[in-house]
Enzyme design. Sequence first.
Site, mmCIF file in Angstrom:
data_model
loop_
_atom_site.group_PDB
_atom_site.id
_atom_site.type_symbol
_atom_site.label_atom_id
_atom_site.label_comp_id
_atom_site.label_asym_id
_atom_site.label_seq_id
_atom_site.Cartn_x
_atom_site.Cartn_y
_atom_site.Cartn_z
ATOM 1 N N TYR A 285 0.839 -1.206 0.000
ATOM 2 C CA TYR A 285 0.000 0.000 0.000
ATOM 3 C C TYR A 285 0.876 1.258 0.000
ATOM 4 O O TYR A 285 0.718 2.146 -0.847
ATOM 5 C CB TYR A 285 -0.924 -0.005 1.223
ATOM 6 C CG TYR A 285 -1.834 1.191 1.327
ATOM 7 C CD1 TYR A 285 -3.045 1.234 0.653
ATOM 8 C CD2 TYR A 285 -1.482 2.302 2.116
ATOM 9 C CE1 TYR A 285 -3.889 2.341 0.743
ATOM 10 C CE2 TYR A 285 -2.314 3.400 2.216
ATOM 11 C CZ TYR A 285 -3.515 3.423 1.531
ATOM 12 O OH TYR A 285 -4.331 4.521 1.627
ATOM 13 N N LYS A 289 1.128 3.998 -3.062
ATOM 14 C CA LYS A 289 0.679 5.385 -2.881
ATOM 15 C C LYS A 289 1.821 6.368 -3.165
ATOM 16 O O LYS A 289 1.584 7.482 -3.635
ATOM 17 C CB LYS A 289 0.109 5.584 -1.475
ATOM 18 C CG LYS A 289 -1.227 4.871 -1.254
ATOM 19 C CD LYS A 289 -2.343 5.450 -2.106
ATOM 20 C CE LYS A 289 -3.713 4.879 -1.747
ATOM 21 N NZ LYS A 289 -4.808 5.438 -2.566
HETATM 22 N N1 LIG Z 1 -9.706 6.039 5.109
HETATM 23 C C1 LIG Z 1 -8.500 6.490 5.367
HETATM 24 O O1 LIG Z 1 -8.105 6.700 6.508
HETATM 25 C C2 LIG Z 1 -7.544 6.797 4.245
HETATM 26 C C3 LIG Z 1 -6.309 7.369 4.513
HETATM 27 C C4 LIG Z 1 -5.446 7.654 3.476
HETATM 28 C C5 LIG Z 1 -5.821 7.385 2.180
HETATM 29 N N2 LIG Z 1 -7.017 6.823 1.920
HETATM 30 C C6 LIG Z 1 -7.356 6.557 0.523
HETATM 31 O O2 LIG Z 1 -8.582 7.181 0.235
HETATM 32 C C7 LIG Z 1 -9.292 6.414 -0.728
HETATM 33 C C8 LIG Z 1 -10.668 6.062 -0.185
HETATM 34 O O3 LIG Z 1 -10.513 5.479 1.076
HETATM 35 P P1 LIG Z 1 -11.765 4.956 1.931
HETATM 36 O O4 LIG Z 1 -11.295 4.784 3.310
HETATM 37 O O5 LIG Z 1 -12.951 5.798 1.666
HETATM 38 O O6 LIG Z 1 -11.953 3.497 1.279
HETATM 39 P P2 LIG Z 1 -13.134 2.456 1.441
HETATM 40 O O7 LIG Z 1 -12.490 1.103 1.470
HETATM 41 O O8 LIG Z 1 -14.061 2.835 2.528
HETATM 42 O O9 LIG Z 1 -13.918 2.615 0.042
HETATM 43 C C9 LIG Z 1 -13.288 2.328 -1.159
HETATM 44 C C10 LIG Z 1 -14.326 2.115 -2.235
HETATM 45 O O10 LIG Z 1 -13.610 1.793 -3.432
HETATM 46 C C11 LIG Z 1 -14.236 0.721 -4.075
HETATM 47 N N3 LIG Z 1 -13.246 -0.020 -4.865
HETATM 48 C C12 LIG Z 1 -12.278 -0.857 -4.418
HETATM 49 N N4 LIG Z 1 -11.607 -1.369 -5.453
HETATM 50 C C13 LIG Z 1 -12.128 -0.835 -6.576
HETATM 51 C C14 LIG Z 1 -11.865 -0.998 -7.962
HETATM 52 N N5 LIG Z 1 -10.917 -1.832 -8.390
HETATM 53 N N6 LIG Z 1 -12.601 -0.308 -8.837
HETATM 54 C C15 LIG Z 1 -13.584 0.533 -8.404
HETATM 55 N N7 LIG Z 1 -13.890 0.703 -7.120
HETATM 56 C C16 LIG Z 1 -13.173 0.022 -6.214
HETATM 57 C C17 LIG Z 1 -14.801 -0.129 -2.953
HETATM 58 O O11 LIG Z 1 -15.874 -0.938 -3.415
HETATM 59 C C18 LIG Z 1 -15.241 0.929 -1.962
HETATM 60 O O12 LIG Z 1 -16.587 1.318 -2.177
HETATM 61 C C19 LIG Z 1 -8.430 5.200 -1.016
HETATM 62 O O13 LIG Z 1 -7.619 5.427 -2.142
HETATM 63 C C20 LIG Z 1 -7.574 5.092 0.228
HETATM 64 O O14 LIG Z 1 -6.344 4.436 -0.026
HETATM 65 C C21 LIG Z 1 -7.886 6.534 2.916
#
Ligand SMILES: NC(=O)c1ccc[n+]([C@@H]2O[C@H](COP(=O)([O-])OP(=O)(O)OC[C@H]3O[C@@H](n4cnc5c(N)ncnc54)[C@H](O)[C@@H]3O)[C@@H](O)[C@H]2O)c1
Length: 315
Positions: A285, A289
């Site tokens: 991951y 990123k």
């Molecule tokens: N939540 C956090 O604390 C956090 C922190 C840093 C970065 N991020 C990044 O922010 C983004 C969103 O995070 P989140 O926590 O809302 O994630 P989440 O897991 O809650 O939601 C992700 C969504 O993406 C969809 N998804 C997964 N693989 C996919 C694919 N191949 N094609 C299309 N859709 C797909 C899933 O079905 C899900 O609905 C991600 O890129 C994550 O890495 C999140």
Amino acid sequence: METLKELAAASEQFDMVFIDADKTNYINYYNFILGNNLLRLRGVMCVDNSLFKAKVYLQETTDENGLALREFNQFVASDPRVEQVLIPLRDGLSLIRRVSVTSTCSRTENKITTDEVFHGVRGRSILDRMRLDGKVAYVTGAGQGIGRAFAHALGEAGAKVAVVDLDRDKAKAVAEELFLKGINAVSITADISQANDVQKMIETIVSKWGTVHVACNNAGINMNSVSEDTTVDEWDKTFNVNLRGTFLCCQAAGRVMLKQGYGKIINTASMASLIVPHPQKQLSYNTSKAGVVKLTQTLGTEWIDRGVRVNCISP
Ligand SMILES: NC(=O)c1ccc[n+]([C@@H]2O[C@H](COP(=O)([O-])OP(=O)(O)OC[C@H]3O[C@@H](n4cnc5c(N)ncnc54)[C@H](O)[C@@H]3O)[C@@H](O)[C@H]2O)c1
């Protein structure tokens, strides 16, 4: 007038004011409201009976109310503090919107600088300029979490929003939420790691709404494992969604945007691109990123002078 004085003393402000009844005092209400900032900037005053049975136009009229309204209408029409329209509906209704002008400031002794900061660029305030009315946006991974919040935010700002997710039901549910709020939305099922899916996603949006202005490439996964046990399969899956998927989306949306010379791409990276959020075990991951940040920097540099801005956020 007593009530207006109380409201002004309490520093109240309104988006809308309706003036009716006592015709001869309309002008006093109007001046008091504007003079005491009871109507906020861009707020609207509705004034009833402003045609007053057409008496405002009768040369010979002696009707006190007709004369008062004629004077009122002329005063408003020449008042630089407002823009207005008189609608010939029943007895006439004036819609008067407050705008920013310099002449209202002439009473102060300070020097007034009437530049774009004061008036807004092309007369539009900073919040107006941040609106996305008429723009077409998509968000990947919008079925839940950060992507869902993006979709709501873009829609609230005025954009039409394509809700994209691997999970059909979640995408549909979020599109439905937006629709309930009066936002034009469509749900699209796509796996962003697949080039065909990404191409179809862009084609669906372009055939429905004509173009793409804002691309939020947000979908990402984190499978978590200690580095010595991270399998090639996990590494590949993570990179396929987080980095390859973001690349495919940037390229497909970017091609449309470069053609029209306008576009905003916002990729979701992570603070894990720059720091190691120890003790979380997420080698693939973090590394993927870091790739999203470099992808963003490279595209941002390559496309900036062609009207396409590429940025990322790192939650
Ligand atoms: N939540 C956090 O604390 C956090 C922190 C840093 C970065 N991020 C990044 O922010 C983004 C969103 O995070 P989140 O926590 O809302 O994630 P989440 O897991 O809650 O939601 C992700 C969504 O993406 C969809 N998804 C997964 N693989 C996919 C694919 N191949 N094609 C299309 N859709 C797909 C899933 O079905 C899900 O609905 C991600 O890129 C994550 O890495 C999140």
